[in-house]
Design a protein around this motif. Structure first.
Motif, mmCIF file in Angstrom:
data_model
loop_
_atom_site.group_PDB
_atom_site.id
_atom_site.type_symbol
_atom_site.label_atom_id
_atom_site.label_comp_id
_atom_site.label_asym_id
_atom_site.label_seq_id
_atom_site.Cartn_x
_atom_site.Cartn_y
_atom_site.Cartn_z
ATOM 1 N N ASP A 5 -5.004 3.873 -6.924
ATOM 2 C CA ASP A 5 -4.386 5.047 -6.560
ATOM 3 C C ASP A 5 -3.695 4.829 -5.195
ATOM 4 N N HIS A 6 -3.841 3.747 -4.485
ATOM 5 C CA HIS A 6 -3.448 3.264 -3.402
ATOM 6 C C HIS A 6 -2.571 2.269 -3.199
ATOM 7 N N ILE A 20 0.829 -1.117 0.014
ATOM 8 C CA ILE A 20 0.126 0.081 0.071
ATOM 9 C C ILE A 20 0.780 1.195 0.014
ATOM 10 N N PRO A 55 0.209 3.376 4.522
ATOM 11 C CA PRO A 55 1.319 3.348 3.577
ATOM 12 C C PRO A 55 2.366 2.323 4.082
ATOM 13 N N LEU A 65 -12.839 2.831 0.685
ATOM 14 C CA LEU A 65 -12.941 3.179 -0.699
ATOM 15 C C LEU A 65 -14.285 3.008 -1.261
ATOM 16 N N SER A 97 -10.525 -2.314 2.688
ATOM 17 C CA SER A 97 -10.474 -0.987 3.283
ATOM 18 C C SER A 97 -12.072 -0.784 3.960
ATOM 19 N N ARG A 156 -0.738 4.728 -0.202
ATOM 20 C CA ARG A 156 -1.320 5.584 0.378
ATOM 21 C C ARG A 156 -2.538 5.038 1.226
ATOM 22 N N ARG A 157 -2.798 5.783 2.245
ATOM 23 C CA ARG A 157 -3.994 5.336 3.232
ATOM 24 C C ARG A 157 -5.148 5.144 2.385
ATOM 25 N N ALA A 158 -5.851 4.193 2.780
ATOM 26 C CA ALA A 158 -7.138 3.634 2.293
ATOM 27 C C ALA A 158 -8.049 3.417 3.196
#
Length: 283
Positions: A148-149, A133, A239, A140, A232, A135-137
Motif C-alpha cells: 500500500d506504500h 514510495i 512519498p 509498518l 520503515s 505513501r508515508r511509511a
C-alpha cells in the motif's frame, strides 16, 4: 501505467506513456512527478484522467528522457541483497538488510552520461530494481502492509566507486556511492499493477555489448515487501523516496570483469521496466 519526465535537466515535462507509445501531458494535474504529486494521490488522479481521456497528447521526438521522478528526498540503498552476489564477494548472506544512503543529487536520466570522478580506478556498474514510495511509511506492522506504500518500480544503476567505497571509506559505503551522475534512473516509473510480482523480474546488464549480470529478483535475500517493512522500522519513508534494492552477481568488484573506463557503454534492463544506456566519460 508508465510515467516519464521528458526534456532538458530542470525543465522536464511529466507525461504518461501509453501502450500505443503516445505521450499524455500531465501538466494539467501536476507540475512534476515528485513528492507533492504522490502525497496528493497523484497516481489515482492520473489514472482517472487517462481512463476519462482528458489528458492531451504532447508530440515528442528525440528529446532527452529524464529520471521518472524529480529529485527524491532520500535515496536508500541495500547492499548484498542477492545471495549469489554476496557469495561472489566472499560474504555470508546478511542477517538483516545492509542499509546505506546515496546523495539524492546523484539521480540523473537513464541515458545521461556517467562521469568518472577524478582519479577513478574502480568504478562499477550495478543494475537494481528501484522502488519509489507513494505513501508515508513508518513502523509498518508487517511486510504485508508494504504494498500500500509503493508507487511503482524503475531501473536503477547504482554506480559505485569501489576504491572510495571499500578502501578509504572510513566504514561508510556512501563515500563511494555519491559521486556526480552515480544513479541513472528510468526510463519509466511503472505502477505495481503493471509490474506484477516484483520477485519474478529478470535483470541484465552489459558493458560494451558484453553480458555482465543476468539474474532474477527471486534471488533477493530480502524481498521488496520485507525491505520496505524493515526500513520503515529505522527511518520514515516519505512519498517520492527512492529505494535501491541491491544488485545481483556479475559486477567488476567480483573479479571477473574490468572496471569501467572512459568511453565504455553500459546497458541495463529489467523485465517490464524498459532499458537504459549510459556512456562513461572521464574528466
Amino acid at each position: 501505467m508508465r510515467l516519464m519526465r521528458i526534456g532538458a535537466p530542470g525543465a522536464e515535462i511529466p507525461v504518461v506513456l501509453t501502450t500505443e507509445g503516445h505521450h499524455l501531458d500531465l501538466r494539467g494535474l501536476t507540475a512534476d512527478i515528485d513528492a507533492a504529486f504522490f502525497a496528493a494521490d497523484g497516481l489515482d488522479r492520473a489514472r482517472a484522467a487517462v481512463e476519462a481521456g482528458t489528458l492531451p497528447r504532447v508530440e515528442l521526438g528525440g528529446e532527452r528522457v529524464g529520471a521518472p521522478i524529480a529529485r527524491p528526498g532520500v535515496v536508500l540503498c541495500v547492499g548484498m541483497n542477492y545471495a549469489a552476489h554476496a557469495a561472489e564477494g566472499g560474504s555470508e548472506p546478511p542477517e538483516h538488510p545492509v542499509m546505506f544512503y546515496k546523495a539524492p543529487n546523484t539521480v540523473v536520466g537513464p541515458d545521461d552520461d556517467v562521469l568518472l570522478p577524478p582519479g577513478s580506478v574502480k568504478t562499477d556498474w550495478e543494475v537494481e530494481l528501484a522502488v519509489v514510495i507513494g505513501r508515508r511509511a513508518s513502523y509498518l506492522g508487517s511486510a504485508a502492509e508494504a504494498a500500500d506504500h509503493i508507487a511503482g518500480y524503475a531501473i536503477s544503476n547504482d554506480v559505485s566507486e569501489r576504491h572510495l567505497q571499500l578502501e578509504i571509506s572510513g566504514g561508510q559505503w556512501s563515500k563511494g556511492k555519491s559521486c556526480e551522475t552515480f544513479n541513472p534512473l528510468g526510463p519509466w516509473l511503472v505502477t505495481p499493477d503493471e509490474v506484477g510480482d516484483p520477485q519474478a523480474l529478470g535483470l541484465r546488464s552489459f558493458v560494451n555489448g558484453g553480458a555482465r549480470q543476468h539474474s532474477t529478483t527471486k534471488d533477493m535475500i530480502f524481498s521488496v515487501a520485507e525491505l520496505v517493512h524493515q526500513l520503515s522500522q529505522v527511518t520514515v519513508l516519505e512519498p517520492g523516496d527512492l529505494i535501491n534494492t541491491g544488485t545481483p552477481e556479475g559486477v567488476a568488484v567480483g573479479g571477473r570483469f574490468p572496471y569501467l573506463r572512459d568511453g565504455d557503454v553500459m546497458d541495463l534492463e529489467i523485465d517490464g521496466l524498459g532499458r537504459q544506456r549510459q556512456q562513461v566519460k572521464g574528466r
